[in-house]
Design a protein around this motif. Structure first.
Motif, short mmCIF file in Angstrom:
data_model
loop_
_atom_site.label_atom_id
_atom_site.label_comp_id
_atom_site.label_asym_id
_atom_site.label_seq_id
_atom_site.Cartn_x
_atom_site.Cartn_y
_atom_site.Cartn_z
N LEU A 87 13.86 0.52 -0.92
CA LEU A 87 13.74 1.72 -1.34
C LEU A 87 12.55 1.51 -2.10
N SER A 88 12.47 -0.13 -1.83
CA SER A 88 10.44 -0.35 -2.41
C SER A 88 10.06 0.35 -0.36
N VAL A 89 10.88 0.34 0.58
CA VAL A 89 10.40 0.93 1.33
C VAL A 89 9.99 1.95 1.10
N TYR A 90 11.17 2.49 1.24
CA TYR A 90 11.00 4.27 1.03
C TYR A 90 9.89 4.83 -0.09
N LYS A 91 9.57 4.20 -1.36
CA LYS A 91 8.82 4.29 -2.16
C LYS A 91 6.90 4.55 -1.15
N GLN A 92 6.84 2.84 -0.84
CA GLN A 92 5.79 2.50 0.63
C GLN A 92 5.78 4.16 1.37
N VAL A 93 6.91 4.16 2.21
CA VAL A 93 6.11 5.27 3.24
C VAL A 93 5.86 7.21 2.20
N LYS A 94 6.52 7.19 1.40
CA LYS A 94 5.62 8.24 0.23
C LYS A 94 4.76 8.44 0.37
N ALA A 95 4.49 6.83 -0.55
CA ALA A 95 3.27 6.88 -0.77
C ALA A 95 2.06 7.04 0.16
N ALA A 96 2.76 6.25 0.81
CA ALA A 96 1.68 6.34 2.68
C ALA A 96 1.13 7.93 3.23
N ARG A 97 1.95 8.50 3.14
CA ARG A 97 2.84 10.21 3.70
C ARG A 97 1.91 10.63 2.23
N GLN A 98 1.73 10.60 1.40
CA GLN A 98 0.84 10.91 0.30
C GLN A 98 -0.93 11.62 0.27
N ASP A 99 -0.97 9.86 0.61
CA ASP A 99 -2.36 9.31 1.04
C ASP A 99 -2.94 9.56 2.41
N HIS A 100 -2.23 10.17 3.23
CA HIS A 100 -2.43 9.93 4.64
C HIS A 100 -2.82 8.73 5.28
N ASP A 101 -2.20 7.28 4.62
CA ASP A 101 -2.25 6.29 5.03
C ASP A 101 -1.64 5.94 6.18
N THR A 102 -2.35 5.58 7.63
CA THR A 102 -1.46 4.84 8.53
C THR A 102 -1.05 3.82 8.53
N LEU A 103 -1.79 2.52 7.84
CA LEU A 103 -1.90 1.82 8.15
C LEU A 103 -1.10 1.38 7.65
N SER A 104 -0.98 1.32 5.84
CA SER A 104 0.46 1.05 5.42
C SER A 104 1.63 2.00 5.76
N LEU A 105 2.06 3.66 6.37
CA LEU A 105 3.11 4.02 7.08
C LEU A 105 3.61 2.91 8.36
N VAL A 106 2.15 2.35 8.89
CA VAL A 106 2.88 1.94 10.16
C VAL A 106 3.46 -0.12 9.21
N ASP A 107 2.93 0.06 8.46
CA ASP A 107 3.67 -1.74 7.55
C ASP A 107 5.36 -0.96 7.24
N ALA A 108 5.45 -0.06 6.60
CA ALA A 108 6.59 0.65 5.90
C ALA A 108 7.92 0.78 7.26
N VAL A 109 7.11 1.44 7.99
CA VAL A 109 8.02 1.38 9.41
C VAL A 109 8.76 -0.13 9.87
N ALA A 110 7.32 -1.33 9.85
CA ALA A 110 7.74 -2.12 10.76
C ALA A 110 8.76 -3.41 9.22
N THR A 111 7.95 -2.88 8.19
CA THR A 111 9.38 -3.63 7.00
C THR A 111 10.76 -2.67 7.80
N ALA A 112 11.02 -1.19 7.60
CA ALA A 112 11.88 -1.06 7.62
C ALA A 112 12.98 -1.86 8.92
N ALA A 113 12.04 -1.72 10.38
CA ALA A 113 13.20 -2.26 11.27
C ALA A 113 13.35 -3.62 11.00
N GLY A 114 12.91 -4.32 10.05
CA GLY A 114 13.07 -5.67 9.64
C GLY A 114 14.38 -5.54 8.88
#
Length: 79
Positions: free
Chosen positions: A29-56
């Motif tokens: 749920l936390s990762v979903y919120k992070q992805v949503k915020a990163a996409r809204q802010d067009h923050d690629t680095l935060s999006l990559v972090d969220a994807v790596a966290t999701a993989a974990g």
């Protein structure tokens, strides 16, 4: 039996493994919120972090499911 050995025993039990799956999945749920915020802010680095966290999280759940199978759980959903 000491409290520490009881805690270690619970961690390797079916109930402890189910609890671990639940808390790990709750982290999704936390990762979903992070992805949503990163996409809204067009923050690629935060999006990559969220994807790596999701993989974990996915890897962690897979390991826990394997542990359940090792414990010989008869749950129909696990096969």
């Amino acid at each position: 039996m000491s409290a520490l050995s009881k805690a270690k025993g619970f961690k390797k039990s079916k109930a402890g493994t189910y609890l671990s799956i639940g808390t790990t999945a709750f982290g999704a749920l936390s990762v979903y919120k992070q992805v949503k915020a990163a996409r809204q802010d067009h923050d690629t680095l935060s999006l990559v972090d969220a994807v790596a966290t999701a993989a974990g999280i996915v890897t962690g759940v897979a390991l826990l499911v394997r542990e359940l199978k090792r414990l010989g759980d008869d749950d129909v959903l696990l096969g």
